[in-house]
Design a protein around this motif. Structure first.
Motif, PDB file in Angstrom:
ATOM      1  N   ARG A  13       0.815  -1.218   0.000  1.00 53.53           N
ATOM      2  CA  ARG A  13       0.000   0.000   0.000  1.00 53.53           C
ATOM      3  C   ARG A  13       0.847   1.267   0.000  1.00 53.53           C
ATOM      4  O   ARG A  13       0.639   2.160  -0.836  1.00 53.53           O
ATOM      5  N   PRO A  14       1.863   1.379   0.907  1.00 54.38           N
ATOM      6  CA  PRO A  14       2.722   2.578   0.849  1.00 54.38           C
ATOM      7  C   PRO A  14       3.464   2.694  -0.479  1.00 54.38           C
ATOM      8  O   PRO A  14       3.684   3.786  -0.991  1.00 54.38           O
ATOM      9  N   ARG A  15       3.860   1.547  -1.049  1.00 52.11           N
ATOM     10  CA  ARG A  15       4.588   1.564  -2.325  1.00 52.11           C
ATOM     11  C   ARG A  15       3.705   2.141  -3.440  1.00 52.11           C
ATOM     12  O   ARG A  15       4.153   2.981  -4.231  1.00 52.11           O
ATOM     13  N   LEU A  16       2.456   1.702  -3.473  1.00 53.56           N
ATOM     14  CA  LEU A  16       1.541   2.216  -4.495  1.00 53.56           C
ATOM     15  C   LEU A  16       1.252   3.695  -4.283  1.00 53.56           C
ATOM     16  O   LEU A  16       1.123   4.464  -5.254  1.00 53.56           O
ATOM     17  N   ASP A  17       1.115   4.107  -3.004  1.00 49.81           N
ATOM     18  CA  ASP A  17       0.873   5.524  -2.718  1.00 49.81           C
ATOM     19  C   ASP A  17       2.028   6.379  -3.218  1.00 49.81           C
ATOM     20  O   ASP A  17       1.813   7.474  -3.766  1.00 49.81           O
ATOM     21  N   ARG A  18       3.243   5.864  -3.053  1.00 54.37           N
ATOM     22  CA  ARG A  18       4.417   6.624  -3.494  1.00 54.37           C
ATOM     23  C   ARG A  18       4.419   6.750  -5.023  1.00 54.37           C
ATOM     24  O   ARG A  18       4.678   7.830  -5.571  1.00 54.37           O
ATOM     25  N   LEU A  19       4.097   5.668  -5.706  1.00 59.91           N
ATOM     26  CA  LEU A  19       4.027   5.733  -7.168  1.00 59.91           C
ATOM     27  C   LEU A  19       3.010   6.763  -7.642  1.00 59.91           C
ATOM     28  O   LEU A  19       3.253   7.520  -8.582  1.00 59.91           O
ATOM     29  N   GLU A  20       1.866   6.787  -6.948  1.00 57.13           N
ATOM     30  CA  GLU A  20       0.819   7.725  -7.343  1.00 57.13           C
ATOM     31  C   GLU A  20       1.223   9.167  -7.062  1.00 57.13           C
ATOM     32  O   GLU A  20       0.983  10.068  -7.874  1.00 57.13           O
ATOM     33  N   SER A  21       1.873   9.397  -5.912  1.00 57.57           N
ATOM     34  CA  SER A  21       2.247  10.773  -5.563  1.00 57.57           C
ATOM     35  C   SER A  21       3.364  11.294  -6.453  1.00 57.57           C
ATOM     36  O   SER A  21       3.416  12.489  -6.753  1.00 57.57           O
ATOM     37  N   ASP A  22       4.273  10.400  -6.920  1.00 55.07           N
ATOM     38  CA  ASP A  22       5.353  10.855  -7.794  1.00 55.07           C
ATOM     39  C   ASP A  22       4.821  11.279  -9.151  1.00 55.07           C
ATOM     40  O   ASP A  22       5.399  12.154  -9.810  1.00 55.07           O
ATOM     41  N   GLY A  23       3.763  10.657  -9.596  1.00 50.41           N
ATOM     42  CA  GLY A  23       3.191  11.017 -10.881  1.00 50.41           C
ATOM     43  C   GLY A  23       4.028  10.588 -12.062  1.00 50.41           C
ATOM     44  O   GLY A  23       3.925  11.165 -13.140  1.00 50.41           O
ATOM     45  N   ALA A  24       4.879   9.525 -11.869  1.00 44.08           N
ATOM     46  CA  ALA A  24       5.752   9.084 -12.957  1.00 44.08           C
ATOM     47  C   ALA A  24       5.064   8.093 -13.876  1.00 44.08           C
ATOM     48  O   ALA A  24       5.474   7.906 -15.033  1.00 44.08           O
ATOM     49  N   GLU A 160      17.549  10.127 -10.510  1.00 39.29           N
ATOM     50  CA  GLU A 160      16.936  10.989 -11.517  1.00 39.29           C
ATOM     51  C   GLU A 160      15.431  11.117 -11.276  1.00 39.29           C
ATOM     52  O   GLU A 160      14.838  12.194 -11.423  1.00 39.29           O
ATOM     53  N   MET A 161      14.808   9.982 -10.878  1.00 40.59           N
ATOM     54  CA  MET A 161      13.368  10.042 -10.584  1.00 40.59           C
ATOM     55  C   MET A 161      13.084  10.955  -9.406  1.00 40.59           C
ATOM     56  O   MET A 161      12.114  11.726  -9.413  1.00 40.59           O
ATOM     57  N   GLU A 162      13.921  10.870  -8.359  1.00 40.75           N
ATOM     58  CA  GLU A 162      13.738  11.734  -7.192  1.00 40.75           C
ATOM     59  C   GLU A 162      13.907  13.194  -7.590  1.00 40.75           C
ATOM     60  O   GLU A 162      13.162  14.072  -7.136  1.00 40.75           O
ATOM     61  N   GLN A 164      13.434  14.506 -10.546  1.00 40.90           N
ATOM     62  CA  GLN A 164      12.277  14.949 -11.319  1.00 40.90           C
ATOM     63  C   GLN A 164      11.059  15.181 -10.418  1.00 40.90           C
ATOM     64  O   GLN A 164      10.310  16.148 -10.601  1.00 40.90           O
ATOM     65  N   ALA A 165      10.894  14.254  -9.417  1.00 41.66           N
ATOM     66  CA  ALA A 165       9.760  14.435  -8.504  1.00 41.66           C
ATOM     67  C   ALA A 165       9.906  15.735  -7.723  1.00 41.66           C
ATOM     68  O   ALA A 165       8.922  16.454  -7.491  1.00 41.66           O
ATOM     69  N   ALA A 166      11.132  16.063  -7.309  1.00 39.35           N
ATOM     70  CA  ALA A 166      11.362  17.311  -6.577  1.00 39.35           C
ATOM     71  C   ALA A 166      11.073  18.516  -7.461  1.00 39.35           C
ATOM     72  O   ALA A 166      10.467  19.507  -7.019  1.00 39.35           O
ATOM     73  N   ARG A 167      11.494  18.419  -8.755  1.00 36.10           N
ATOM     74  CA  ARG A 167      11.223  19.541  -9.659  1.00 36.10           C
ATOM     75  C   ARG A 167       9.714  19.709  -9.884  1.00 36.10           C
ATOM     76  O   ARG A 167       9.204  20.833  -9.913  1.00 36.10           O
ATOM     77  N   ARG A 168       9.014  18.553 -10.020  1.00 39.15           N
ATOM     78  CA  ARG A 168       7.560  18.654 -10.207  1.00 39.15           C
ATOM     79  C   ARG A 168       6.883  19.261  -8.975  1.00 39.15           C
ATOM     80  O   ARG A 168       5.969  20.073  -9.083  1.00 39.15           O
ATOM     81  N   ALA A 169       7.361  18.861  -7.773  1.00 39.86           N
ATOM     82  CA  ALA A 169       6.787  19.415  -6.550  1.00 39.86           C
ATOM     83  C   ALA A 169       7.048  20.913  -6.456  1.00 39.86           C
ATOM     84  O   ALA A 169       6.168  21.700  -6.053  1.00 39.86           O
ATOM     85  N   ALA A 170       8.272  21.299  -6.828  1.00 43.01           N
ATOM     86  CA  ALA A 170       8.601  22.728  -6.779  1.00 43.01           C
ATOM     87  C   ALA A 170       7.749  23.509  -7.770  1.00 43.01           C
ATOM     88  O   ALA A 170       7.250  24.608  -7.464  1.00 43.01           O
ATOM     89  N   GLN A 171       7.569  22.922  -8.983  1.00 45.40           N
ATOM     90  CA  GLN A 171       6.743  23.604  -9.975  1.00 45.40           C
ATOM     91  C   GLN A 171       5.289  23.716  -9.500  1.00 45.40           C
ATOM     92  O   GLN A 171       4.634  24.751  -9.685  1.00 45.40           O
ATOM     93  N   ALA A 172       4.792  22.628  -8.845  1.00 48.14           N
ATOM     94  CA  ALA A 172       3.415  22.675  -8.328  1.00 48.14           C
ATOM     95  C   ALA A 172       3.279  23.730  -7.239  1.00 48.14           C
ATOM     96  O   ALA A 172       2.268  24.457  -7.166  1.00 48.14           O
ATOM     97  N   ALA A 173       4.315  23.823  -6.371  1.00 46.80           N
ATOM     98  CA  ALA A 173       4.273  24.827  -5.310  1.00 46.80           C
ATOM     99  C   ALA A 173       4.294  26.236  -5.891  1.00 46.80           C
ATOM    100  O   ALA A 173       3.583  27.133  -5.415  1.00 46.80           O
ATOM    101  N   GLU A 174       5.089  26.402  -6.944  1.00 47.25           N
ATOM    102  CA  GLU A 174       5.140  27.724  -7.581  1.00 47.25           C
ATOM    103  C   GLU A 174       3.790  28.075  -8.198  1.00 47.25           C
ATOM    104  O   GLU A 174       3.313  29.216  -8.087  1.00 47.25           O
ATOM    105  N   ARG A 175       3.181  27.072  -8.869  1.00 47.95           N
ATOM    106  CA  ARG A 175       1.865  27.331  -9.464  1.00 47.95           C
ATOM    107  C   ARG A 175       0.843  27.664  -8.384  1.00 47.95           C
ATOM    108  O   ARG A 175       0.020  28.570  -8.553  1.00 47.95           O
ATOM    109  N   LEU A 176       0.914  26.901  -7.262  1.00 49.97           N
ATOM    110  CA  LEU A 176      -0.025  27.153  -6.177  1.00 49.97           C
ATOM    111  C   LEU A 176       0.168  28.554  -5.607  1.00 49.97           C
ATOM    112  O   LEU A 176      -0.802  29.271  -5.335  1.00 49.97           O
TER     113      LEU A 176
END
Length: 801
Positions: A13-24, A160-162, A164-176
């Protein structure tokens, strides 16, 4: 993407949640991962290298090299097993591994023989995918060093995945943040109330458009200014002190300030709420303020105060007794006139001591209900004057509303004591007149009845033409006198309130049939077409009184129509039935449509010709309409005719049935003949008794006359003959009634003997008794013709016994 099957790790369950939150997942291939897969294939000299992500149902290839050698949608069994541990999974020869030897991708095309895979492990220890190598040949030489290198490739892919996930989070925070700033700007621009922030030096740091407009500046121009730059020194000092107190105490404050502004608004009254503005550490860095322009409200309050002062002056100087209550009804103010009239102080009046004890409870109950409902109320009540006299007053109390809410109640009282006494005297005189006429009805009808009967009995004995002509004139005059007496007494009964409706449900056809039978010959005699439209509905009314209304309307229509037609029609209108009487007569001018319902008013009969009626028919219709609550309507065109309609409660409307066969009208020239039938007459008025006996004797009846029930029974027992019909007065001596006489005669002979009540009684009791026992009912005075028709109805076709 290929379908895969478990086994799955224990922390699924935590593994699937992480996959979903990363959005990869479900993202297109990326060059960085493709380069990494190509480098891995070259480094290990393998034909296929992939970067895969695995959720609960799918294997998503984020990148791959040499994958064209694999069939599309081929199920590969290796990656799920790689996720079961942190170490590299190496399958040197799949045909020799029991887990994979039988799999279709190993036993058949593409004949995979080698697999090496390192799990992609997140910093939190979750295994979300694999870096995998595949070959169609076995590789027993794959070494521990190769495994370590493969783990490094997996770490590079995960890093690289981490990233990219950090960049996506930063971009989402900027948009927010941008969205929040846009929303804040939109709110500041759209809010009509002024909003501002100030720092500890009382400089404006942020203002919305509403604030800037007050000063006639832009938002940027206001930023950085202080109160001293915008207001006179006195106002600026008060505002700075307000901000200083909020910064010092950390407590918000609300004040009302009248401030001058350079725009056309001029001086405005603002209600300003100032709150402390804190940083992340909780320290007060300034203030935020929200202001509301309440200038209009303050001016309205001032106008209201002035209006109230003028109103109080008006109330105190009016000659009416007036008072004002609060919204909950508690007394607030009594005017000078009321205090002087009662001679009481406000406290005594608030305790209702000025109201008569007998009237107080009912008035307070009415008051309580009306205040709860928010509706005006009025009542006639006795109030005590200063000299101690109790006087009747008409009190009216109405609510005063502001924006729909009740804010007070205003009451007035008018002395109506003298008017009430005069009205009571007039009402008593009117009731006395009605009681006199109602009481005189029986005594007037009795002699009139005997005159009519004896005049009818004279007919066979007057043979000469002159005598017969005189007798015809006498009977014509008696008929007119009877109609006048009936109408006058009907009006008096209705005015005296002695007519009590007997409401019941009955088919309207019960009225239409007799109506047609009675008036069709009259219409045909004048050459008029007569029609009654059949209707099968059931109505709720008093059948006798409603029948009287319709007879009066039809009688009027026939009297004032010389050519054309008369029609009675029924039209359902929702829960009501409109019974309409149509004629093609004179019509009624608009200025006469109210007057025709007055007593003795007739159109086109200034000479008061009695042959044209008495002018009381419509007066009776109006009174019965009010008594039964059956509205009467009129549509008329002069020279074209009229439509009178009576609106009656409709109970139900059933489907029409074929009309019954038309009754054959009895020949008007036919005279009644008893042919020896026995008629019993029970009547305590000797003259009327003689008249009835004479009339029945002339028609060939054998008559047994009796002045009481006992006398009739005694003579019947001695004679032993069953009577063919019994005629009885309703009100007999010693409190007996004619119904009893008929019922006891029926008991004596053991069968239903036809009975007919002939009475001068005007109350509802005879009507109820006659209906209950199936008896006929006729009201005195009765003409020989009406009596003949009644006998025919109750005995059938009068002929040989």
């Amino acid at each position: 993407m290929t379908s895969i099957e478990p086994p799955w790790p224990s922390n699924e369950r935590p593994r699937l949640d992480r996959l979903e939150s990363d959005g990869a997942l479900d993202t297109p291939p990326e060059a960085v991962f493709n380069r990494l897969a190509r480098l891995g294939a070259r480094h290990f000299r393998m034909p296929v290298a992939t970067v895969n992500l695995l959720d609960g149902t799918r294997q998503w290839s984020k990148a791959g090299y040499g994958m064209e050698t694999l069939p599309a949608e081929q199920r590969l069994p290796f990656c799920p097993f790689t996720l079961l541990g942190d170490a590299v999974l190496v399958v040197r020869d799949a045909l020799k591994d029991d887990r994979f030897a039988g799999h279709e991708a190993v036993a058949g095309p593409p004949h995979l023989r080698f697999y090496a895979g390192a799990p992609l492990i997140t910093p939190g220890g979750l295994r979300i995918g694999t870096f995998s190598l595949l070959d169609h040949e076995p590789h027993p030489e794959f070494s521990a060093e190769d495994e370590r290198d493969l783990q490094e490739f997996a770490r590079l892919a995960m890093h690289e995945m981490e990233s990219q996930a950090a960049r996506r989070a930063a971009q989402a925070a900027e948009r927010l943040l941008r969205d929040k700033n846009t929303l804040l700007e939109s709110l500041l621009e759209s809010v009509t109330d002024p909003i501002f922030t100030k720092d500890r030096e009382r400089r404006f740091t942020l203002v919305n458009a509403a604030t800037a407009r007050l000063f006639g500046l832009t938002r940027d121009a206001v930023a950085g200014l202080t109160g001293g730059d915008l207001f006179p020194p006195e106002e600026a000092e008060r505002l700075d002190d307000l901000c200083g107190r909020v910064i010092a105490t950390g407590r918000e404050e609300t004040v009302e300030e009248e401030l001058p502004f350079p725009t056309e608004d001029g001086r405005r009254v603002l209600m300003i709420n100032v709150m402390p503005l804190r940083d992340d550490g909780g320290s007060t860095t300034g203030v935020v303020g929200v202001a509301r322009d309440i200038t209009a409200r303050k001016r309205a309050e001032e106008a209201l105060r002035s209006s109230e002062a003028r109103f109080r002056t008006l109330v105190d100087n009016t000659p009416l007794l007036m008072w004002i209550n609060r919204s909950d009804g508690t007394p607030e103010y009594y005017n000078e006139e009321l205090r002087a009239y009662t001679g009481q102080d406000p406290e005594t009046m608030s305790a209702w001591q000025g109201f008569h004890p007998d009237d107080r409870a009912a008035y307070l109950e009415l008051r309580t209900r009306s205040i709860a409902a928010g509706t005006p109320y009025q009542s006639n009540i006795r109030m005590r004057r200063a000299d101690g006299a109790w006087r009747w007053h008409q009190c009216r109390v109405v609510p005063v509303r502001e924006r729909g809410a009740i804010v007070s109640w205003i009451g007035t009282a008018v002395d109506i004591h003298d008017i009430r006494r005069a009205q009571q005297a007039a009402e008593e005189a009117d009731r006395s007149k009605g009681r006199f006429l109602a009481a005189a009805s029986h005594d007037l009808r009795q002699p009139m009845q005997s005159i009519l009967l004896f005049a009818g009995a004279l007919g066979p004995h007057v043979t000469g033409e002159t005598g017969q002509r005189a007798l015809d004139r006498l009977q014509q005059g008696l008929d007119t006198l009877k109609d006048l007496l009936d109408s006058l007494l009907d009006v008096s009964r209705l005015d005296a309130g002695v007519v009590a409706p007997q409401i019941e449900e009955f088919p309207v056809a019960d009225l239409l049939g007799p109506l047609s039978a009675a008036y069709a010959p009259l219409a045909e005699a004048k050459g008029l077409d007569w029609r009654v439209v059949p209707f099968t509905g059931t109505v709720r009314s008093d059948r006798v009184l409603l029948g009287r209304m319709l007879r009066n309307l039809v009688d009027n229509a026939i009297r004032y129509t010389d050519r054309g037609r008369i029609m009675v029609d029924c039209r359902p209108q929702g829960t009501r039935l409109c019974v309409e009487v149509h004629d093609t007569g004179l019509g009624i001018p608009p200025d006469q449509r109210e007057r025709i319902f007055e007593e003795f008013h007739q159109i086109g009969n200034p000479e008061r010709d009695r042959d044209q009626g008495l002018g009381l028919g419509l007066a009776i219709v109006r009174r019965l309409s009010r008594l039964l609550d059956h509205p009467v309507d009129l549509v008329s065109r002069p020279e074209h005719g009229s439509i009178f309609s009576v609106s009656v409660p409709l109970v139900r409307h059933t489907a029409p049935h074929p009309p019954p066969p038309a009754r054959v009208a009895r020949d008007k020239a036919t005279t009644a003949t008893g042919d020896g039938r026995l008629a019993v007459v029970v009547e305590d008025d000797a003259i009327v008794l003689l008249g009835l006996a004479a009339m029945l004797g002339e028609w060939g009846f054998e008559v047994l006359s009796a002045g009481s029930t006992g006398e009739a029974l005694e003579r019947l027992r001695s004679g032993g003959r069953r009577p063919d019909i019994v005629l009885a007065d309703y009100r007999l001596r010693q409190g007996r009634v004619g119904t009893e006489a008929i019922l006891r005669i029926r008991d004596l002979f053991g069968e239903d003997v036809p009975g007919l009540i002939v009475t001068g009684e005007i109350g509802p009791e005879p009507q109820r008794d006659a209906a209950r026992h199936g008896l006929g009912l006729m009201h005195k005075p009765v003409t020989p013709r009406l009596l003949e028709e009644a006998l025919a109805r109750h005995l059938g076709a009068i002929g040989p016994a």
